[in-house]
Design a protein around this motif. Structure first.
Motif, PDB file in Angstrom:
ATOM      1  N   ALA A 288       0.846  -1.200   0.000  1.00 32.31           N
ATOM      2  CA  ALA A 288       0.000   0.000   0.000  1.00 32.31           C
ATOM      3  C   ALA A 288       0.876   1.242   0.000  1.00 32.31           C
ATOM      4  O   ALA A 288       1.803   1.372   0.799  1.00 32.31           O
ATOM      5  CB  ALA A 288      -0.916  -0.011   1.210  1.00 32.31           C
ATOM      6  N   SER A 292      -3.276   6.253  -0.419  1.00 27.75           N
ATOM      7  CA  SER A 292      -4.328   5.315  -0.788  1.00 27.75           C
ATOM      8  C   SER A 292      -5.162   4.994   0.448  1.00 27.75           C
ATOM      9  O   SER A 292      -4.701   5.155   1.587  1.00 27.75           O
ATOM     10  CB  SER A 292      -3.728   4.027  -1.344  1.00 27.75           C
ATOM     11  N   TRP A 294      -5.766   2.141   1.494  1.00 24.69           N
ATOM     12  CA  TRP A 294      -5.090   1.017   2.143  1.00 24.69           C
ATOM     13  C   TRP A 294      -3.958   1.507   3.046  1.00 24.69           C
ATOM     14  O   TRP A 294      -3.774   0.973   4.148  1.00 24.69           O
ATOM     15  CB  TRP A 294      -4.543   0.074   1.074  1.00 24.69           C
ATOM     16  N   ALA A 311       0.762  -6.702   1.463  1.00 25.45           N
ATOM     17  CA  ALA A 311       0.799  -6.305   0.052  1.00 25.45           C
ATOM     18  C   ALA A 311      -0.108  -7.189  -0.791  1.00 25.45           C
ATOM     19  O   ALA A 311      -0.819  -6.707  -1.673  1.00 25.45           O
ATOM     20  CB  ALA A 311       2.237  -6.362  -0.460  1.00 25.45           C
ATOM     21  N   VAL A 314      -3.796  -6.258  -0.115  1.00 22.71           N
ATOM     22  CA  VAL A 314      -4.123  -4.977  -0.744  1.00 22.71           C
ATOM     23  C   VAL A 314      -4.311  -5.162  -2.246  1.00 22.71           C
ATOM     24  O   VAL A 314      -5.266  -4.636  -2.841  1.00 22.71           O
ATOM     25  CB  VAL A 314      -3.029  -3.938  -0.459  1.00 22.71           C
ATOM     26  N   GLY A 315      -3.408  -5.924  -2.878  1.00 21.34           N
ATOM     27  CA  GLY A 315      -3.534  -6.155  -4.316  1.00 21.34           C
ATOM     28  C   GLY A 315      -4.829  -6.851  -4.676  1.00 21.34           C
ATOM     29  O   GLY A 315      -5.519  -6.464  -5.629  1.00 21.34           O
ATOM     30  N   ALA A 318      -7.808  -4.432  -4.120  1.00 21.47           N
ATOM     31  CA  ALA A 318      -7.851  -3.372  -5.124  1.00 21.47           C
ATOM     32  C   ALA A 318      -8.425  -3.895  -6.439  1.00 21.47           C
ATOM     33  O   ALA A 318      -9.275  -3.243  -7.066  1.00 21.47           O
ATOM     34  CB  ALA A 318      -6.450  -2.796  -5.342  1.00 21.47           C
ATOM     35  N   LYS A 358      -3.572   1.035  -5.298  1.00 21.19           N
ATOM     36  CA  LYS A 358      -2.659   0.804  -4.170  1.00 21.19           C
ATOM     37  C   LYS A 358      -1.999   2.083  -3.682  1.00 21.19           C
ATOM     38  O   LYS A 358      -1.551   2.143  -2.537  1.00 21.19           O
ATOM     39  CB  LYS A 358      -1.563  -0.180  -4.581  1.00 21.19           C
TER      40      LYS A 358
END
Length: 480
Positions: A288, A292, A294, A311, A314-315, A318, A358
């Motif tokens: 992140a 953002s 996140w 990570a 978050v990916g 998103a 992100k």
């Protein structure tokens, strides 16, 4: 005496006067005698030297100079941390010049130097402009020259984007003044190379509007080789093709875009696949990033001892949220009482992409400004949104200044205030999205469609009947 047909054509093409049509601007005309009179005919008289394009170019040039003045502290004292954050004059350009081998003559993607985490055409611009800087080494003087070379070219791209925006709707050329003097561009235009992608997308939209689908597709491919977001135009065209049943324009544009993208990317991928793939690997693996939702969540979670988002999480979130946003946009496009305009759908899709991404870099506002202008050209909402973005712009630099200096929180922006600034810019953007959705659901609210206008950027879709809708449109909202 002019023929009746010519008079009718002039009446229909009469230029919309902002101080007459926009409530906010009308209030500021008292000092010059009030809004332009009802009996005037703007656009039908000879303006002399003061054509719309020339006035817009002058306004953009003045704004570009102001943007340069705002960088003066760093231009005179150097881009040093944390001073560049506290002086709010940070730019990626001199930083990348020294840290990515550009100052040493390495050309991104075709050399063996550090990886360059940008698409191929942005990498080419970064490398080419480095060759224009005289001398050798990564000293402060060469970094300044590199910044000035790129800032000059970016200002030219800004002017080009303004002129193209003015020509997207012949009845409303003055809407482009929002792009010319946008506070968001003045503040963030020289942070990175995003204005090149803005220019490419503006050219693609104008060409598609004039039914040059192949050329429009080529510009989309070029834009996607600068930044990813211009490719989102293809998703918008797909939705409109489904609604209208006119697939040829979409297919032609998409094929041309793919051809241009491959022509630009294949040589770099074959020459040095690892360097070419760096941008995509970095985008997929990065955690992140600043500003953002996140990152804001993780900052709050750290204070509250909640679970932070990894990570990978978050990916996944998103991507999932963007797919949901596109699905919602598809339902809106196919169920609206009247086919939405290209500008409306594109603004909503890019805004959704920015909100769930992100990272929200301060220069991402550049993507949205011209799209808002073609989606809902209203000065009051525009300036309120830009005020929220300006507050976020200041907050991110002061927050980074605190983080890089390790200074006392008493004299810096702490996490809660920074998170509030991030939330404010998100709320402001979502409010604009809500207004655009309202215009789509209630076409009578759409200022662009007044006086029997359908879609100035619609190209082959303009004034086309519906082929597929999720429900029958009300007769009052049918295409007139």
């Amino acid at each position: 005496m002019q023929p009746a047909g010519t008079q009718e054509q002039h009446r229909q093409m009469r230029t919309v006067v902002p101080t007459r049509e926009d409530p906010l601007l009308a209030r500021f005309t008292a000092v010059v005698g009030g809004p332009l009179g009802r009996r005037t005919a703007p656009g039908l008289i000879r303006p002399g030297a003061f054509t719309v394009d020339r006035v817009l170019i002058v306004l953009t040039t003045l704004a570009a100079l102001l943007a340069l003045v705002l960088k003066e502290h760093c231009r005179s004292s150097g881009w040093n941390t944390p001073d560049q954050f506290y002086a709010t004059c940070y730019s990626d350009l001199p930083q990348l010049f020294g840290s990515r081998g550009l100052a040493g003559g390495l050309f991104p993607m075709f050399g063996s130097g550090p990886r360059f985490e940008y698409p191929v055409l942005t990498s080419f611009i970064a490398g080419f402009t480095a060759l224009l800087v005289p001398g050798s080494g990564a000293g402060a003087a060469r970094a300044l020259d590199y910044f000035d070379v790129n800032a000059t070219l970016l200002a030219a791209a800004w002017v080009g984007a303004v002129v193209l925006t003015a020509r997207m709707n012949r009845r409303r050329p003055w809407d482009a003044a929002m792009v010319a003097v946008a506070p968001g561009i003045i503040l963030a235009g020289y942070i990175n190379w995003d204005l090149w992608a803005v220019l490419a997308l503006a050219a693609a939209l104008l060409l598609f509007a004039r039914r040059h689908a192949v050329a429009a597709g080529l510009l989309v491919g070029i834009g996607a080789s600068l930044k990813i977001y211009p490719a989102l135009l293809l998703l918008v065209l797909l939705l409109l093709a489904v609604r209208s049943g006119r697939y040829r324009a979409f297919v032609t544009t998409a094929v041309a875009a793919a051809a241009a993208w491959l022509a630009l990317n294949l040589p770099a991928a074959v020459s040095n696949f690892g360097a070419w793939a760096c941008f995509y690997q970095y985008s997929a693996q990065r955690a992140a990033g600043y500003s953002s939702p996140w990152y804001a969540w993780n900052e709050v979670a750290g204070r509250m001892q909640w679970t932070a988002l990894s990570a990978g999480t978050v990916g996944a979130l998103a991507v999932a949220l963007f797919l949901l946003a596109f699905l919602a946009l598809a339902v809106l496009a196919l169920a609206a009482p009247r086919r939405p305009r290209v500008g409306q759908l594109l603004f909503l899709l890019v805004a959704a992409f920015v909100l769930v991404n992100k990272v929200y870099s301060p220069q991402y506002v550049l993507w949205l400004i011209p799209l808002f202008v073609i989606a809902r050209p209203r000065w009051l909402e525009f300036l309120l949104w830009q005020a929220a973005e300006a507050l976020h712009w200041a907050a991110i630099w002061l927050f980074l200044g605190q983080q890089t200096s390790g200074g006392n929180l008493q004299h810096n922006i702490d996490v809660p205030y920074y998170v509030l600034a991030v939330a404010l810019h998100m709320i402001a953007l979502m409010a604009l999205m809500g207004l655009v959705v309202r215009d789509i659901l209630h076409p009578a609210c759409d200022v662009v469609r007044r006086q029997r206008v359908d879609d100035p950027l619609g190209g082959a879709f303009n004034r086309s009947p519906d082929s597929f809708v999720l429900h029958r449109a009300r007769p009052a909202d049918a295409l007139r």
